[in-house]
Design an enzyme around this catalytic site. Structure first.
Site, short mmCIF file in Angstrom:
data_model
loop_
_atom_site.label_atom_id
_atom_site.label_comp_id
_atom_site.label_asym_id
_atom_site.label_seq_id
_atom_site.Cartn_x
_atom_site.Cartn_y
_atom_site.Cartn_z
N ASN A 187 4.92 6.29 3.67
CA ASN A 187 4.19 6.53 2.66
C ASN A 187 4.11 8.15 2.64
OD1 ASN A 187 3.70 4.09 1.11
ND2 ASN A 187 2.58 3.82 2.57
N THR A 188 4.70 8.88 3.50
CA THR A 188 4.11 10.38 3.72
C THR A 188 6.19 10.51 3.97
OG1 THR A 188 2.65 10.35 5.07
CG2 THR A 188 4.30 11.63 5.46
N SER A 219 5.16 4.95 8.16
CA SER A 219 4.89 4.95 6.91
C SER A 219 5.99 5.88 6.36
CB SER A 219 3.21 5.86 7.34
OG SER A 219 2.90 5.71 5.57
N LYS A 256 5.38 3.63 17.02
CA LYS A 256 5.50 2.55 16.21
C LYS A 256 6.59 2.67 14.66
CE LYS A 256 2.30 -0.26 12.72
NZ LYS A 256 0.50 0.01 12.45
N ASN A 258 0.81 -1.28 0.18
CA ASN A 258 -0.38 -0.12 0.67
C ASN A 258 1.06 1.61 -0.23
OD1 ASN A 258 -0.76 1.67 2.29
ND2 ASN A 258 -0.15 -0.25 3.13
N ASN A 275 5.63 -1.39 11.48
CA ASN A 275 5.36 -1.18 9.94
C ASN A 275 5.59 -2.44 8.67
OD1 ASN A 275 3.41 0.95 8.76
ND2 ASN A 275 3.72 2.23 10.14
N PHE A 288 -1.84 8.08 4.26
CA PHE A 288 -2.04 8.77 5.68
C PHE A 288 -3.88 9.47 4.38
CE2 PHE A 288 1.90 9.00 8.61
CZ PHE A 288 1.42 8.46 8.34
C1 FMN Z 1 -3.95 -0.88 3.19
C2 FMN Z 1 -2.64 -0.58 4.32
C3 FMN Z 1 -2.98 0.23 5.41
C4 FMN Z 1 -2.12 0.39 7.09
N1 FMN Z 1 -2.67 1.60 6.92
C5 FMN Z 1 -1.03 2.51 8.67
C6 FMN Z 1 -1.84 3.58 9.30
O1 FMN Z 1 -2.53 4.24 8.61
N2 FMN Z 1 -1.56 3.80 10.26
C7 FMN Z 1 -0.59 2.69 10.68
O2 FMN Z 1 0.40 2.84 12.11
N3 FMN Z 1 0.11 1.49 9.68
C8 FMN Z 1 -0.58 0.97 9.20
N4 FMN Z 1 -1.00 -0.16 8.84
C9 FMN Z 1 0.30 -1.21 8.76
C10 FMN Z 1 -0.33 -2.10 9.46
O3 FMN Z 1 -0.90 -1.53 10.67
C11 FMN Z 1 1.04 -3.20 10.11
O4 FMN Z 1 1.94 -2.47 10.81
C12 FMN Z 1 1.10 -4.05 8.67
O5 FMN Z 1 0.55 -3.90 7.56
C13 FMN Z 1 2.11 -5.17 8.95
O6 FMN Z 1 1.05 -6.03 10.22
P1 FMN Z 1 0.14 -7.10 9.19
O7 FMN Z 1 1.74 -7.51 8.07
O8 FMN Z 1 -0.67 -7.88 9.64
O9 FMN Z 1 -0.23 -6.30 7.81
C14 FMN Z 1 -1.55 -0.25 6.75
C15 FMN Z 1 -1.84 -1.30 6.47
C16 FMN Z 1 -2.14 -1.38 5.16
C17 FMN Z 1 -2.08 -3.22 4.93
#
Ligand code: FMN
Length: 362
Positions: free
Chosen positions: A175-176, A173, A215, A111, A244, A115
């Protein structure tokens, strides 16, 4: 039929673009039209972090419920806690679409949302109108166009802190632009000091404690990781969330979208995030708690993160590929593994091995 069959639902949703599928999922959860797993209380899986009681370790990671649309229904999925956000002070739409890609052959997602957030005032109203039945975290970030990143985090803590059991400072993140640099710059102590002060004001006012979690990225080197932990200890951060998404593409991915830019989550992230978690646990010498996140898709993954040093766990991508029943499966299997002892007794017990890349058969 009160609850929808999750296999049919997955078939339907995975034929839609990921963001549309996600917004339909949120609507279904909001209306209670999801499998009712309900939260079972298995005594041996109870975990306490400071003053917060978690019925079991498994919760929802940030990004799933960015604007606080479903936090009041999360207990119905059987999750022990939830973290809404990332929330930014002002409404922002995020990057241009498409910006979320399913890598089905890899059980992964890339992704680059950037934000998207309905902003502080919208989420505040939701928090005023609904109560969470499980411990609630609020994950905060800064606006892309902000001129003062630290002020954004303070503003969010000030306005939303009273609704939360913990605030998670998201500086990881990918992406910012520039956000991840906060992790390794002089801004980090300044940010943590300011948030710590803000927390004290809220605690005095509310008479109830507010935890602060941080995080971080799985792409940090060992020195950067140690410095972040030392700074977190200095400013009384309660827990570090590891991790993350990753921008590392050295992993062999098979799916069509493997070369998209953005943060990778799911199975390919699992061992990388578990290893850095173990390293962090060993460095912290029991002075700070860890939240294990990244590629949890079954009870073994969950158990391994606890052996590496996590007190509680969060997941997101696993739910996209396995549906809500995954939660019940993980919790029940963890309960079987822990019939005689409380699960907290295993935390960090294999951190040495895992930090060296060796994943023991427990
Ligand atoms: C579509 C998507 C959006 C995410 N948006 C955020 C976010 O806004 N803030 C954040 O701290 N992590 C965000 N994450 C990261 C997740 O919270 C997590 O740290 C990461 O995906 C690893 O866990 P997973 O493998 O179980 O998905 C996002 C992940 C995905 C897949």
């Amino acid at each position: 039929m009160k609850y929808l069959n999750h296999l049919l639902l997955k078939y339907f949703l995975h034929n839609l673009p990921p963001e549309l599928a996600h917004s339909i999922t949120l609507k279904l959860i909001n209306k209670g039209l999801v499998f009712n797993n309900s939260l079972n209380n298995y005594k041996n899986l109870n975990v306490k972090l400071g003053n917060i009681n978690f019925q079991h370790p498994i919760g929802l990671a940030a990004g799933f419920d960015k604007d606080g649309e479903v936090f009041h229904q999360i207990d119905k999925l059987g999750l022990s806690h939830t973290e809404i956000g990332t929330i930014t002070p002002k409404l922002q739409t995020g990057n241009s679409k498409p910006r979320v890609f399913r890598l089905s052959k890899d059980n992964a997602i890339i992704n680059r949302l950037g934000f998207p957030s309905k902003g502080l005032e919208y989420v505040k109203k939701r928090l005023e109108n609904f109560n969470s039945n499980v411990p609630l975290g609020i994950n905060i970030g800064c606006n892309k166009e902000t001129t003062n990143q630290i002020n954004d985090y303070i503003k969010l803590t000030k306005s939303l802190g009273t609704f939360a059991d913990w605030i998670t400072i998201n500086i990881s993140s990918p992406n910012t632009p520039g956000l991840r640099n906060i992790q390794t710059s002089a801004l980090l102590p300044k940010l943590l000091n300011n948030i710590n002060n803000e927390r004290k004001i809220i605690e005095d006012h509310k008479g109830k404690s507010l935890q602060i979690w941080l995080k971080i990225s799985p792409d940090l080197n060992d020195t950067e990781l140690k410095n972040i932990i030392d700074t977190s200890l200095e400013y009384n951060i309660d827990a570090i969330c590891i991790s993350n998404t990753t921008i590392d593409r050295s992993l062999k991915l098979k799916s069509m979208h493997k070369n998209e830019n953005g943060g990778l989550s799911g199975t390919p992230l699992n061992s990388q995030s578990t290893k850095i978690l173990a390293k962090a646990y060993l460095h912290a010498k029991n002075n700070i708690r860890f939240i294990g996140i990244g590629g949890i898709t079954n009870a073994d993954d969950a158990y391994m993160k606890m052996l590496a040093g996590a007190s509680i766990l969060q997941l997101y991508t696993g739910l996209v590929f396995n549906g809500p029943n995954l939660i019940k499966e993980i919790v029940e299997e963890l309960n079987i593994k822990n019939k005689k002892i409380n699960i907290t007794s295993i935390i960090g017990s294999k951190a040495h091995e895992i930090s060296k890349g060796y994943y023991p058969n427990e």
